[in-house]
Design a protein around this motif. Structure first.
Motif, PDB file in Angstrom:
ATOM      1  N   ASN A   1     140.684  61.894  82.164  1.00  0.00           N
ATOM      2  CA  ASN A   1     141.340  61.372  83.362  1.00  0.00           C
ATOM      3  C   ASN A   1     140.416  60.424  84.122  1.00  0.00           C
ATOM      4  OD1 ASN A   1     143.510  63.219  82.886  1.00  0.00           O
ATOM      5  ND2 ASN A   1     142.266  64.812  83.830  1.00  0.00           N
ATOM      6  N   GLU A   2     139.140  60.775  84.134  1.00  0.00           N
ATOM      7  CA  GLU A   2     138.163  60.009  84.906  1.00  0.00           C
ATOM      8  C   GLU A   2     136.793  60.158  84.256  1.00  0.00           C
ATOM      9  OE1 GLU A   2     134.922  60.151  87.960  1.00  0.00           O
ATOM     10  OE2 GLU A   2     136.103  61.951  87.687  1.00  0.00           O
ATOM     11  N   TYR A   3     136.035  59.087  84.255  1.00  0.00           N
ATOM     12  CA  TYR A   3     134.652  59.128  83.773  1.00  0.00           C
ATOM     13  C   TYR A   3     133.904  58.035  84.511  1.00  0.00           C
ATOM     14  CZ  TYR A   3     130.946  60.400  80.563  1.00  0.00           C
ATOM     15  OH  TYR A   3     129.789  60.902  80.028  1.00  0.00           O
TER      16      TYR A   3
ATOM     17  N   GLY B   1     126.571  52.355  80.661  1.00  0.00           N
ATOM     18  CA  GLY B   1     127.409  52.312  81.851  1.00  0.00           C
ATOM     19  C   GLY B   1     128.660  53.140  81.660  1.00  0.00           C
ATOM     20  N   THR B   2     129.530  53.086  82.635  1.00  0.00           N
ATOM     21  CA  THR B   2     130.769  53.859  82.609  1.00  0.00           C
ATOM     22  C   THR B   2     131.593  53.559  81.364  1.00  0.00           C
ATOM     23  OG1 THR B   2     130.849  54.048  85.016  1.00  0.00           O
ATOM     24  CG2 THR B   2     132.938  54.294  83.842  1.00  0.00           C
ATOM     25  N   LYS B   3     131.729  52.284  81.027  1.00  0.00           N
ATOM     26  CA  LYS B   3     132.568  51.894  79.885  1.00  0.00           C
ATOM     27  C   LYS B   3     132.036  52.479  78.575  1.00  0.00           C
ATOM     28  CE  LYS B   3     134.522  47.811  77.658  1.00  0.00           C
ATOM     29  NZ  LYS B   3     134.594  46.348  77.654  1.00  0.00           N
ATOM     30  N   THR B   4     130.743  52.354  78.342  1.00  0.00           N
ATOM     31  CA  THR B   4     130.115  52.878  77.122  1.00  0.00           C
ATOM     32  C   THR B   4     130.230  54.399  77.057  1.00  0.00           C
ATOM     33  OG1 THR B   4     128.544  51.057  77.133  1.00  0.00           O
ATOM     34  CG2 THR B   4     127.948  52.965  75.810  1.00  0.00           C
TER      35      THR B   4
ATOM     36  N   ARG C   1     132.302  56.414  78.659  1.00  0.00           N
ATOM     37  CA  ARG C   1     133.690  56.868  78.531  1.00  0.00           C
ATOM     38  C   ARG C   1     134.199  56.678  77.102  1.00  0.00           C
ATOM     39  NH1 ARG C   1     138.483  56.958  82.518  1.00  0.00           N
ATOM     40  NH2 ARG C   1     140.172  57.454  81.085  1.00  0.00           N
ATOM     41  N   ALA C   2     133.869  55.539  76.489  1.00  0.00           N
ATOM     42  CA  ALA C   2     134.302  55.274  75.109  1.00  0.00           C
ATOM     43  C   ALA C   2     133.759  56.345  74.168  1.00  0.00           C
ATOM     44  CB  ALA C   2     133.858  53.889  74.666  1.00  0.00           C
ATOM     45  N   TYR C   3     132.491  56.727  74.332  1.00  0.00           N
ATOM     46  CA  TYR C   3     131.912  57.769  73.494  1.00  0.00           C
ATOM     47  C   TYR C   3     132.616  59.104  73.754  1.00  0.00           C
ATOM     48  CZ  TYR C   3     128.606  60.789  71.132  1.00  0.00           C
ATOM     49  OH  TYR C   3     128.038  61.705  70.289  1.00  0.00           O
ATOM     50  N   ALA C   4     132.845  59.430  75.018  1.00  0.00           N
ATOM     51  CA  ALA C   4     133.508  60.693  75.365  1.00  0.00           C
ATOM     52  C   ALA C   4     134.915  60.745  74.786  1.00  0.00           C
ATOM     53  CB  ALA C   4     133.545  60.862  76.879  1.00  0.00           C
ATOM     54  N   GLU C   5     135.620  59.624  74.802  1.00  0.00           N
ATOM     55  CA  GLU C   5     136.975  59.601  74.249  1.00  0.00           C
ATOM     56  C   GLU C   5     136.975  59.878  72.744  1.00  0.00           C
ATOM     57  OE1 GLU C   5     138.510  55.858  75.698  1.00  0.00           O
ATOM     58  OE2 GLU C   5     139.228  56.805  77.547  1.00  0.00           O
ATOM     59  N   LYS C   6     135.914  59.477  72.047  1.00  0.00           N
ATOM     60  CA  LYS C   6     135.809  59.773  70.614  1.00  0.00           C
ATOM     61  C   LYS C   6     135.542  61.258  70.376  1.00  0.00           C
ATOM     62  CE  LYS C   6     133.911  55.281  69.304  1.00  0.00           C
ATOM     63  NZ  LYS C   6     132.711  54.605  68.795  1.00  0.00           N
TER      64      LYS C   6
END
Length: 150
Positions: A85-87, A66-69, A71-76
């Motif tokens: 800014n948005e994912y 989902g979005t949370k998973t 986005r967390a990977y992208a932030e790493k």
């Protein structure tokens, strides 16, 4: 008594559907399968460019979550000095916006398991937007020793 048997069958069928349907909805198809992918980009100048990349199981799982998973990977993965800014993940559509200094990259990709297509829009302060269209297809498993390597 045939009415009762018919009614019981209907109730049993309705109960079975009520139990199975949510599980079927939760078991949505994967957006992206791990393996070797070929990405073809079309630039402003019209010249296509192609590159092969091995997508690891971890990378695929991040897109399939989902979005949370995701986005967390992208932030790493984002470079120092950049921020997400948005994912957003909505079905097979994934959109994002990342800023690095005075540049912003917005993406909008639709995934289909073994295919993907979308646009990457690059905006640099004081310059016109650059739109890069990307089409990708999975070629098969990664060659031995290549998983996760560009």
């Amino acid at each position: 008594m045939p009415f009762l048997r018919t009614r019981n069958r209907s109730l049993i069928f309705a109960a079975a559907v009520a139990l199975v349907l949510p599980a079927a909805l939760l078991a949505a198809p994967e957006r992206l399968h791990a393996g070797q992918w070929e990405f073809t980009t079309s630039h402003v100048d019209g010249e296509p460019d192609s590159v092969k990349v091995c997508v690891s199981a971890e990378e695929a799982a991040s897109i399939n979550g989902g979005t949370k998973t995701a986005r967390a990977y992208a932030e790493k993965q984002v470079k120092a000095g950049c921020r997400i800014n948005e994912y957003t993940v909505n079905g097979n559509l994934v959109t994002s916006s990342v800023s690095c200094g005075k540049s912003t990259v917005r993406t909008r990709f639709t995934y289909g398991g073994d295919t993907s297509e979308g646009d990457r829009v690059i905006q640099r302060e004081g310059q016109p937007e650059i739109v890069i269209h990307v089409k990708a297809r999975r070629l098969g498993p990664c060659p031995p020793g290549e998983a996760g390597k560009p």
